[in-house]
Design a protein around this motif. Structure first.
Motif, PDB file in Angstrom:
ATOM      1  N   LEU A  12       0.604  -1.426   0.120  1.00 18.01           N
ATOM      2  CA  LEU A  12      -0.107   0.399  -0.284  1.00 18.01           C
ATOM      3  C   LEU A  12       0.689   1.616   0.533  1.00 18.01           C
ATOM      4  CD1 LEU A  12      -2.661  -0.880   2.237  1.00 18.01           C
ATOM      5  CD2 LEU A  12      -3.074  -0.256   0.108  1.00 18.01           C
ATOM      6  N   LYS A  13       2.292   1.633   0.287  1.00 16.44           N
ATOM      7  CA  LYS A  13       2.709   2.230   0.659  1.00 16.44           C
ATOM      8  C   LYS A  13       3.891   2.132  -0.961  1.00 16.44           C
ATOM      9  CE  LYS A  13       4.162   0.547   4.889  1.00 16.44           C
ATOM     10  NZ  LYS A  13       5.099   1.381   6.087  1.00 16.44           N
ATOM     11  N   TYR A  33       3.391   2.007  -7.049  1.00 16.55           N
ATOM     12  CA  TYR A  33       1.354   1.816  -7.179  1.00 16.55           C
ATOM     13  C   TYR A  33       1.066   3.314  -6.697  1.00 16.55           C
ATOM     14  CZ  TYR A  33       1.320  -3.458  -6.959  1.00 16.55           C
ATOM     15  OH  TYR A  33       1.613  -5.140  -6.826  1.00 16.55           O
ATOM     16  N   ILE A  34       1.928   3.874  -5.966  1.00 18.06           N
ATOM     17  CA  ILE A  34       0.491   5.377  -5.626  1.00 18.06           C
ATOM     18  C   ILE A  34       0.607   5.419  -6.951  1.00 18.06           C
ATOM     19  CG2 ILE A  34       1.263   7.336  -3.854  1.00 18.06           C
ATOM     20  CD1 ILE A  34       1.670   5.326  -1.980  1.00 18.06           C
ATOM     21  N   HIS A  35       1.663   6.021  -7.697  1.00 15.89           N
ATOM     22  CA  HIS A  35       1.458   6.424  -8.272  1.00 15.89           C
ATOM     23  C   HIS A  35       0.973   6.050  -9.917  1.00 15.89           C
ATOM     24  CE1 HIS A  35       3.550   9.456 -11.969  1.00 15.89           C
ATOM     25  NE2 HIS A  35       3.289   7.650 -12.557  1.00 15.89           N
ATOM     26  N   ARG A  36       0.216   5.258  -9.567  1.00 16.76           N
ATOM     27  CA  ARG A  36      -0.522   4.282 -11.081  1.00 16.76           C
ATOM     28  C   ARG A  36      -2.156   4.300 -10.381  1.00 16.76           C
ATOM     29  NH1 ARG A  36       1.510   2.534 -14.939  1.00 16.76           N
ATOM     30  NH2 ARG A  36      -0.404   0.424 -16.056  1.00 16.76           N
ATOM     31  N   GLY A  37      -1.392   4.796  -8.916  1.00 21.60           N
ATOM     32  CA  GLY A  37      -3.607   4.554  -8.505  1.00 21.60           C
ATOM     33  C   GLY A  37      -3.518   4.079  -8.309  1.00 21.60           C
ATOM     34  N   GLY A  93      -6.325  -2.620  -7.880  1.00 19.78           N
ATOM     35  CA  GLY A  93      -6.917  -2.555  -9.334  1.00 19.78           C
ATOM     36  C   GLY A  93      -6.694  -3.231 -10.449  1.00 19.78           C
ATOM     37  N   ASN A  94      -6.544  -3.116 -11.171  1.00 22.66           N
ATOM     38  CA  ASN A  94      -5.745  -3.305 -12.476  1.00 22.66           C
ATOM     39  C   ASN A  94      -4.659  -3.455 -13.228  1.00 22.66           C
ATOM     40  OD1 ASN A  94      -8.827  -4.308 -14.633  1.00 22.66           O
ATOM     41  ND2 ASN A  94      -8.661  -2.779 -13.081  1.00 22.66           N
ATOM     42  N   GLN A  95      -3.808  -4.378 -13.732  1.00 21.05           N
ATOM     43  CA  GLN A  95      -2.573  -4.134 -14.062  1.00 21.05           C
ATOM     44  C   GLN A  95      -2.393  -3.466 -15.553  1.00 21.05           C
ATOM     45  OE1 GLN A  95      -4.811  -7.079 -13.212  1.00 21.05           O
ATOM     46  NE2 GLN A  95      -3.637  -8.046 -11.929  1.00 21.05           N
ATOM     47  N   PHE A  96      -3.368  -2.757 -15.166  1.00 16.89           N
ATOM     48  CA  PHE A  96      -3.149  -2.309 -16.880  1.00 16.89           C
ATOM     49  C   PHE A  96      -3.995  -0.528 -17.129  1.00 16.89           C
ATOM     50  CE2 PHE A  96      -6.477  -4.771 -17.857  1.00 16.89           C
ATOM     51  CZ  PHE A  96      -7.482  -4.146 -18.370  1.00 16.89           C
ATOM     52  N   GLN A  97      -3.586   0.456 -17.605  1.00 16.91           N
ATOM     53  CA  GLN A  97      -4.433   1.850 -18.262  1.00 16.91           C
ATOM     54  C   GLN A  97      -4.048   1.888 -18.859  1.00 16.91           C
ATOM     55  OE1 GLN A  97      -1.755   4.667 -15.705  1.00 16.91           O
ATOM     56  NE2 GLN A  97      -2.505   4.173 -13.699  1.00 16.91           N
ATOM     57  N   TYR A 111      -9.235   6.633 -19.452  1.00 19.73           N
ATOM     58  CA  TYR A 111     -10.595   5.982 -18.977  1.00 19.73           C
ATOM     59  C   TYR A 111      -9.907   5.051 -17.174  1.00 19.73           C
ATOM     60  CZ  TYR A 111     -13.050   1.161 -18.063  1.00 19.73           C
ATOM     61  OH  TYR A 111     -13.243  -0.094 -17.977  1.00 19.73           O
ATOM     62  N   GLN A 112     -11.096   5.241 -17.218  1.00 20.83           N
ATOM     63  CA  GLN A 112     -10.835   4.376 -15.296  1.00 20.83           C
ATOM     64  C   GLN A 112     -11.125   3.246 -15.352  1.00 20.83           C
ATOM     65  OE1 GLN A 112      -8.957   5.563 -12.509  1.00 20.83           O
ATOM     66  NE2 GLN A 112      -8.929   3.650 -12.050  1.00 20.83           N
ATOM     67  N   GLY A 113     -10.418   2.352 -14.508  1.00 20.14           N
ATOM     68  CA  GLY A 113     -10.921   1.076 -14.522  1.00 20.14           C
ATOM     69  C   GLY A 113     -11.867   0.741 -13.257  1.00 20.14           C
TER      70      GLY A 113
END
Length: 554
Positions: A480-481, A485-489, A506-510, A514-516
């Motif tokens: 979580l820290k 991960y934080i940068h990519r939300g 979340g998802n492993q792609f962006q 568009y927000q998954g």
């Protein structure tokens, strides 16, 4: 397990009459309740160990299948091409490698009754299709279908209606892909047959129906209703949900849907446009289709346990039920293909997705290597056959580690520079990969000393900045820290009705713009009974309450 095998064990003269008079059907429940037992867990494990040593894994597998007990063999990659279930299902693809060697390669990973997949070409030689592809592109002959009508949202599955009859990991995780990208998903459970993950940790607070975040991760963003499907009225209501749905996904034991009257032919009569996907360990057909089990069993049978672990120790296997982790990627993609086929043809269809067969795709090189070169992959710890050094190295602090994986000579040169070109790197011609592989123990001896005064993060940043692959070994609470991960939300926080604010993966792609998902928390058991049954089935509140009282909605 003992209930099914005790007679066979007794035939080997391994137990006395005291074992035969024990009530094994209630043994686990009585032990969990704290009763004083005649036998300990250690004694039972020892009995099985002695019994198994007397029989081959093939004989035990057949015996277990006959007795209704899952005894999954730890197959090697060489065993797989002789595995009867795979032969019976036509799971292999007969092909010829570019050098002319005939081989069995992992075949099609799902059976689709209306749009069967096929192999279009044999394995290509280097640059074999250069002229053909360039000519095709130059002539602009690739056909493109018009896009579907626009919707008032960028969620690709908005408006898609999914009925989720899955449990544990592979099925729920597959369906969550659809929910994450806009689909309305209704998950069906009951107090008599809840999703087993509801009782597995991590849990927040005391054990209960709605406190497992293990369940939460794979069911976030779904709606949940309760139906006791042994009741005729509940099956009638399920039939109406089948009529409502675009997609139905189930991962029950093969034959279970037919016994309840909700197999594909029955559902297709209700809803001819329905896409139904059935996923199980070994598929819907074949002599071993009815074998019950979990991803651990499938991973063992598919060859993963024999290639994961240490050479001087028993097979260990990859973390988690490995085929449950692999299957959702195939399942979600196959459903997308079926949806595209329906868009173009109007046809629904049934998909038979065997998790065992999907997993074979991840060992394809090793399966071919065993056939062509006689090289049967086995356990080599953290190392690779063709690169060195590869390993997990001790860092500063208690139980702190960093993974380092040198794949090229250039990366080795950079590592040596970071180490300060110590003399040991200049002997044994370690610049050549074959010599590094030969001297891997020596390299590990030195590398284990170097990071001992540095934190895992410092080691990772130092190496990766120079192009050397490395990664700090993190614990769950550290994710979580994690700044990346934080940068990519990556984590999505949602308010769960019982657990409060909870982070969901979340998802492993962006996708740009568009927000998954997940777009909401995991549902409570039966949380959406009134909403779904009133809005979709058109039932009045009094009728719903009466069915709850009657145990139909349970």
């Amino acid at each position: 397990l003992l209930n099914g095998l005790l007679g066979h064990i007794a035939a080997d003269d391994l137990v006395d009459v005291e074992w035969l008079t024990e009530d094994w059907a209630t043994f686990d429940a009585r032990m969990a309740a704290g009763e004083e037992m005649r036998f300990t867990s250690a004694e039972i494990r020892d009995l099985f160990a002695r019994y198994f040593l007397r029989h081959t894994k093939e004989a035990l597998f057949a015996l277990g299948f006959e007795a209704g007990v899952t005894l999954a063999p730890i197959n090697t990659v060489a065993d797989l091409t002789e595995f009867n279930q795979l032969k019976a299902r036509g799971a292999w693809h007969d092909t010829v490698l570019p050098q002319g060697e005939p081989v069995l390669a992992p075949g099609l990973f799902a059976k689709m009754n209306q749009a069967p997949m096929r192999f279009r070409y044999p394995p290509p030689r280097l640059n074999e299709h250069d002229h053909e592809i360039r000519t095709e592109v130059a002539n602009g002959i690739r056909l493109r279908l018009p896009p579907p009508p626009p919707v008032d949202s960028d969620a690709p599955f908005k408006g898609l209606k999914v009925l989720d009859l899955t449990w544990v990991i592979a099925g729920p995780a597959s369906v969550r892909y659809l929910a994450d990208h806009g689909a309305t998903v209704i998950k069906v459970e009951s107090e008599l047959r809840p999703d087993a993950l509801r009782f597995l940790g991590p849990v927040k607070g005391d054990q209960g129906w709605n406190r497992s975040h293990f369940y939460g991760e794979f069911n976030a963003g779904k709606k949940c209703v309760q139906l006791q499907l042994k009741e005729p009225k509940a099956r009638e209501m399920l039939g109406k949900l089948v009529e409502w749905a675009d997609v139905l996904v189930e991962n029950w034991a093969p034959g279970a849907t037919k016994r309840l009257g909700i197999d594909y032919p029955s559902c297709a009569k209700i809803n001819p446009d329905l896409i139904m996907l059935s996923t199980s360990l070994l598929g819907q057909t074949g002599p071993m289709a009815s074998l019950a089990g979990f991803g651990y069993h499938a991973a063992g049978m598919a060859g993963f346990y024999e290639v994961t672990g240490w050479p001087d120790r028993p097979p260990h296997g990859p973390w988690l039920a490995y085929t449950d982790v692999i299957a959702p990627h195939f399942i979600a993609t196959t459903i997308c293909a079926a949806l595209d086929h329906r868009r173009r043809t109007g046809q629904g269809q049934h998909i038979d997705a065997a998790q065992f067969e999907m997993a074979l795709q991840f060992l394809a090189p090793e399966i071919l290597d065993a056939q062509v070169n006689g090289q049967v992959a086995s356990r080599i710890g953290n190392r690779k056959q063709d690169a060195a050094p590869q390993g997990i190295y001790k860092c500063k602090g208690k139980n702190q580690w960093c993974a380092i994986a040198v794949d090229t000579d250039a990366q080795w040169d950079q590592l040596c520079l970071i180490l300060g070109q110590p003399k040991w790197t200049e002997v044994n011609s370690l610049g050549a990969v074959e010599n590094r592989i030969e001297c891997h123990d020596l390299i590990d001896c030195h590398l284990n000393k170097w990071p001992s005064t540095k934190t895992p993060l410092a080691v990772m940043e130092l190496l990766t900045s120079a192009g050397v692959p490395a990664g700090m070994v993190q614990r769950s609470e550290e994710l979580l820290k994690d700044p990346q991960y934080i940068h990519r939300g990556f984590h999505h926080y949602h308010e769960h009705a019982v657990m409060g604010q909870v982070p969901y993966s979340g998802n492993q792609f962006q996708i740009l713009g568009y927000q998954g998902g997940p777009h909401g928390p995991a549902p409570l058991l039966g949380q959406h009974n009134h909403e779904v049954f009133s809005e979709i089935l058109g039932m009045e509140n009094d009728e719903i309450e009466a069915l709850i009282a009657a145990g139909v909605i349970l």
